[in-house]
Write a protein that holds these residues in place. Structure first.
Motif, PDB file in Angstrom:
ATOM      1  N   GLY A 158     -18.657   9.555 -27.501  1.00 49.80           N
ATOM      2  CA  GLY A 158     -17.736  10.519 -26.897  1.00 49.80           C
ATOM      3  C   GLY A 158     -17.906  10.604 -25.393  1.00 49.80           C
ATOM      4  N   ILE A 159     -19.170  10.605 -24.954  1.00 50.30           N
ATOM      5  CA  ILE A 159     -19.437  10.643 -23.510  1.00 50.30           C
ATOM      6  C   ILE A 159     -18.894   9.387 -22.828  1.00 50.30           C
ATOM      7  N   ALA A 160     -19.111   8.229 -23.488  1.00 50.11           N
ATOM      8  CA  ALA A 160     -18.612   6.969 -22.923  1.00 50.11           C
ATOM      9  C   ALA A 160     -17.087   6.975 -22.836  1.00 50.11           C
ATOM     10  N   ALA A 161     -16.428   7.514 -23.881  1.00 47.68           N
ATOM     11  CA  ALA A 161     -14.966   7.568 -23.872  1.00 47.68           C
ATOM     12  C   ALA A 161     -14.462   8.475 -22.764  1.00 47.68           C
ATOM     13  N   LEU A 162     -15.082   9.639 -22.592  1.00 49.52           N
ATOM     14  CA  LEU A 162     -14.675  10.552 -21.532  1.00 49.52           C
ATOM     15  C   LEU A 162     -14.904   9.945 -20.156  1.00 49.52           C
ATOM     16  N   THR A 163     -16.022   9.247 -20.015  1.00 55.43           N
ATOM     17  CA  THR A 163     -16.311   8.586 -18.737  1.00 55.43           C
ATOM     18  C   THR A 163     -15.268   7.519 -18.442  1.00 55.43           C
ATOM     19  N   GLY A 164     -14.912   6.735 -19.479  1.00 50.13           N
ATOM     20  CA  GLY A 164     -13.895   5.705 -19.302  1.00 50.13           C
ATOM     21  C   GLY A 164     -12.555   6.297 -18.914  1.00 50.13           C
ATOM     22  N   LEU A 165     -12.182   7.413 -19.567  1.00 53.45           N
ATOM     23  CA  LEU A 165     -10.925   8.074 -19.232  1.00 53.45           C
ATOM     24  C   LEU A 165     -10.929   8.588 -17.800  1.00 53.45           C
ATOM     25  N   ALA A 166     -12.067   9.153 -17.386  1.00 52.90           N
ATOM     26  CA  ALA A 166     -12.169   9.679 -16.020  1.00 52.90           C
ATOM     27  C   ALA A 166     -12.050   8.559 -15.001  1.00 52.90           C
ATOM     28  N   ILE A 167     -12.717   7.424 -15.267  1.00 51.81           N
ATOM     29  CA  ILE A 167     -12.637   6.285 -14.353  1.00 51.81           C
ATOM     30  C   ILE A 167     -11.216   5.732 -14.312  1.00 51.81           C
ATOM     31  N   GLY A 168     -10.599   5.636 -15.501  1.00 52.44           N
ATOM     32  CA  GLY A 168      -9.219   5.154 -15.561  1.00 52.44           C
ATOM     33  C   GLY A 168      -8.269   6.052 -14.780  1.00 52.44           C
ATOM     34  N   ALA A 169      -8.454   7.371 -14.913  1.00 54.91           N
ATOM     35  CA  ALA A 169      -7.601   8.310 -14.189  1.00 54.91           C
ATOM     36  C   ALA A 169      -7.786   8.183 -12.677  1.00 54.91           C
ATOM     37  N   LEU A 170      -9.026   7.989 -12.262  1.00 53.41           N
ATOM     38  CA  LEU A 170      -9.294   7.821 -10.831  1.00 53.41           C
ATOM     39  C   LEU A 170      -8.668   6.535 -10.300  1.00 53.41           C
ATOM     40  N   LEU A 171      -8.791   5.458 -11.067  1.00 57.60           N
ATOM     41  CA  LEU A 171      -8.196   4.190 -10.644  1.00 57.60           C
ATOM     42  C   LEU A 171      -6.674   4.294 -10.573  1.00 57.60           C
ATOM     43  N   PHE A 172      -6.088   4.969 -11.565  1.00 57.76           N
ATOM     44  CA  PHE A 172      -4.636   5.144 -11.572  1.00 57.76           C
ATOM     45  C   PHE A 172      -4.194   5.959 -10.354  1.00 57.76           C
ATOM     46  N   ALA A 173      -4.911   7.045 -10.073  1.00 58.39           N
ATOM     47  CA  ALA A 173      -4.559   7.884  -8.926  1.00 58.39           C
ATOM     48  C   ALA A 173      -4.710   7.125  -7.616  1.00 58.39           C
ATOM     49  N   ALA A 174      -5.793   6.335  -7.511  1.00 61.09           N
ATOM     50  CA  ALA A 174      -6.009   5.550  -6.294  1.00 61.09           C
ATOM     51  C   ALA A 174      -4.906   4.506  -6.126  1.00 61.09           C
ATOM     52  N   GLY A 175      -4.518   3.889  -7.246  1.00 57.67           N
ATOM     53  CA  GLY A 175      -3.438   2.906  -7.195  1.00 57.67           C
ATOM     54  C   GLY A 175      -2.123   3.545  -6.788  1.00 57.67           C
ATOM     55  N   TYR A 176      -1.867   4.741  -7.272  1.00 55.49           N
ATOM     56  CA  TYR A 176      -0.633   5.456  -6.915  1.00 55.49           C
ATOM     57  C   TYR A 176      -0.601   5.766  -5.419  1.00 55.49           C
ATOM     58  N   VAL A 177      -1.729   6.234  -4.894  1.00 57.24           N
ATOM     59  CA  VAL A 177      -1.800   6.534  -3.458  1.00 57.24           C
ATOM     60  C   VAL A 177      -1.595   5.256  -2.646  1.00 57.24           C
ATOM     61  N   TRP A 178      -2.252   4.172  -3.074  1.00 56.42           N
ATOM     62  CA  TRP A 178      -2.062   2.886  -2.372  1.00 56.42           C
ATOM     63  C   TRP A 178      -0.600   2.467  -2.412  1.00 56.42           C
ATOM     64  N   PHE A 179       0.051   2.609  -3.560  1.00 60.71           N
ATOM     65  CA  PHE A 179       1.449   2.219  -3.701  1.00 60.71           C
ATOM     66  C   PHE A 179       2.327   3.042  -2.764  1.00 60.71           C
ATOM     67  N   ALA A 180       2.101   4.345  -2.729  1.00 63.37           N
ATOM     68  CA  ALA A 180       2.912   5.215  -1.876  1.00 63.37           C
ATOM     69  C   ALA A 180       2.711   4.891  -0.401  1.00 63.37           C
ATOM     70  N   LEU A 181       1.466   4.633  -0.005  1.00 64.80           N
ATOM     71  CA  LEU A 181       1.178   4.335   1.398  1.00 64.80           C
ATOM     72  C   LEU A 181       1.669   2.950   1.808  1.00 64.80           C
ATOM     73  N   SER A 182       1.838   2.043   0.847  1.00 61.36           N
ATOM     74  CA  SER A 182       2.254   0.674   1.167  1.00 61.36           C
ATOM     75  C   SER A 182       3.759   0.548   1.386  1.00 61.36           C
ATOM     76  N   LEU A 183       4.529   1.563   1.000  1.00 55.06           N
ATOM     77  CA  LEU A 183       5.977   1.489   1.130  1.00 55.06           C
ATOM     78  C   LEU A 183       6.391   1.541   2.598  1.00 55.06           C
ATOM     79  N   SER A 184       7.381   0.738   2.945  1.00 51.98           N
ATOM     80  CA  SER A 184       7.818   0.648   4.337  1.00 51.98           C
ATOM     81  C   SER A 184       8.400   1.978   4.812  1.00 51.98           C
ATOM     82  N   ARG A 185       8.022   2.342   6.027  1.00 50.54           N
ATOM     83  CA  ARG A 185       8.537   3.565   6.640  1.00 50.54           C
ATOM     84  C   ARG A 185       9.715   3.286   7.573  1.00 50.54           C
ATOM     85  N   VAL A 186       9.799   2.069   8.080  1.00 49.54           N
ATOM     86  CA  VAL A 186      10.896   1.677   8.973  1.00 49.54           C
ATOM     87  C   VAL A 186      11.470   0.352   8.486  1.00 49.54           C
ATOM     88  N   GLU A 187      12.731   0.146   8.754  1.00 45.05           N
ATOM     89  CA  GLU A 187      13.366  -1.107   8.358  1.00 45.05           C
ATOM     90  C   GLU A 187      12.978  -2.228   9.310  1.00 45.05           C
TER      91      GLU A 187
END
Length: 227
Positions: free
Chosen positions: A20-49
Motif C-alpha cells: 500500500g505504501i509503495a502504491a501511494l508513493t507511486g501515485l504521488a510520483i506519477g502525480a508530480l511528474l504529470f504536474a511537472a509535464g503540464y507546467v512544461w507544456f504550458a510554458l513551451s507554448l509560443s507567446r508570439v507569432e
C-alpha cells in the motif's frame, strides 16, 4: 524484530502495508511528474507569432479559428509556398465564401487553395494532409498553421503520417487565449490541460502503432561466417 517493534510501541508492517505504501508513493510520483509535464507544456507554448522567412512546398492550416486561416492565407499571398490546404472545412462552407474572406486574389485562390472536407479531428487532419501532399507531389516541406496550444499535437500527428516531411510550425497566437497568463485564468488552465492530455494520448498511440509496425527481429540469427 517484531518483538522489538512491539516493545517500541510500533505495529509491524506486513506485506499488504508495504504494498500500500509503495502504491501511494507511486501515485504521488506519477502525480508530480504529470504536474511537472503540464507546467512544461504550458510554458513551451509560443507567446508570439514567428516571422517565417522559409519557402516551403505547401502550407497546411488546421481549421478551428478564423485567425488560423487568415494567417495561412497571408503566408501564401507572400509567396512562401506554392499551394495551401485548409483541412477540416465544414461541409456546409462554400469555397466562394472563403474566397471573399481570405486576403488573397481570386486568381490565387482558384489556382492554389485546396479545401479538405473529410477530417473531423486532428488525426483526420493529418491523414487528409498526407493524401493531399501525395496528390500534389509535395514531399519535402510544409508550413503548418494552427493555434499555439494545438501545435504540439498537430506536429506529432503530421510527423507520424509524413515522417520524411520537414515541418515548419507557424503557431497562431489568439487574443482570446492568453497562454502567457495561463496560471491565473481558469478557462485557459482547462483548455491547456485538455490539450496536454490529448497530446499525451497522441504520443502514446503513435508510439504503440510504431512498435506494432516495426519488424520482429528476435527470431533472426546471424549467418555463420564463411570459412
Amino acid at each position: 524484530m517484531a518483538a522489538g517493534a512491539r516493545q517500541a510501541g510500533m505495529a509491524p508492517v506486513g506485506f499488504k502495508g508495504v504494498a500500500g505504501i509503495a502504491a501511494l508513493t507511486g501515485l504521488a510520483i506519477g502525480a508530480l511528474l504529470f504536474a511537472a509535464g503540464y507546467v512544461w507544456f504550458a510554458l513551451s507554448l509560443s507567446r508570439v507569432e514567428p516571422r517565417l522567412t522559409v519557402r516551403a512546398e505547401g502550407i497546411v492550416v488546421f481549421t478551428g479559428g478564423s485567425d488560423r486561416v487568415q494567417e495561412a492565407a497571408e503566408l501564401l499571398a507572400r509567396g512562401q509556398a506554392k499551394r495551401m490546404l485548409i483541412t477540416g472545412v465544414n461541409r456546409g462552407t462554400r469555397s466562394s465564401v472563403l474566397a471573399r474572406l481570405l486576403p488573397v486574389s481570386h486568381k490565387l485562390f482558384d489556382c492554389c487553395v485546396d479545401l479538405g472536407y473529410q477530417a473531423q479531428d486532428t488525426i483526420g487532419n493529418a491523414r487528409e494532409t498526407r493524401e493531399w501532399a501525395r496528390t500534389r507531389n509535395i514531399s519535402h516541406s510544409l508550413i503548418v498553421v494552427t493555434s499555439n496550444y494545438h501545435m504540439p499535437r498537430a506536429l506529432a500527428e503530421l510527423s507520424a503520417e509524413l515522417p520524411d516531411m520537414t515541418l515548419h510550425p507557424f503557431p497562431v497566437v489568439s487574443d482570446h487565449v492568453n497562454v502567457d497568463g495561463w496560471a491565473s485564468d481558469a478557462g485557459v488552465i482547462r483548455l491547456v490541460g485538455g490539450e496536454y492530455l490529448k497530446y499525451l494520448g497522441a504520443l502514446a498511440r503513435i508510439t504503440l502503432r510504431q512498435n506494432e509496425n516495426s519488424p520482429d527481429l528476435t527470431g533472426l540469427r546471424p549467418e555463420p561466417a564463411s570459412p
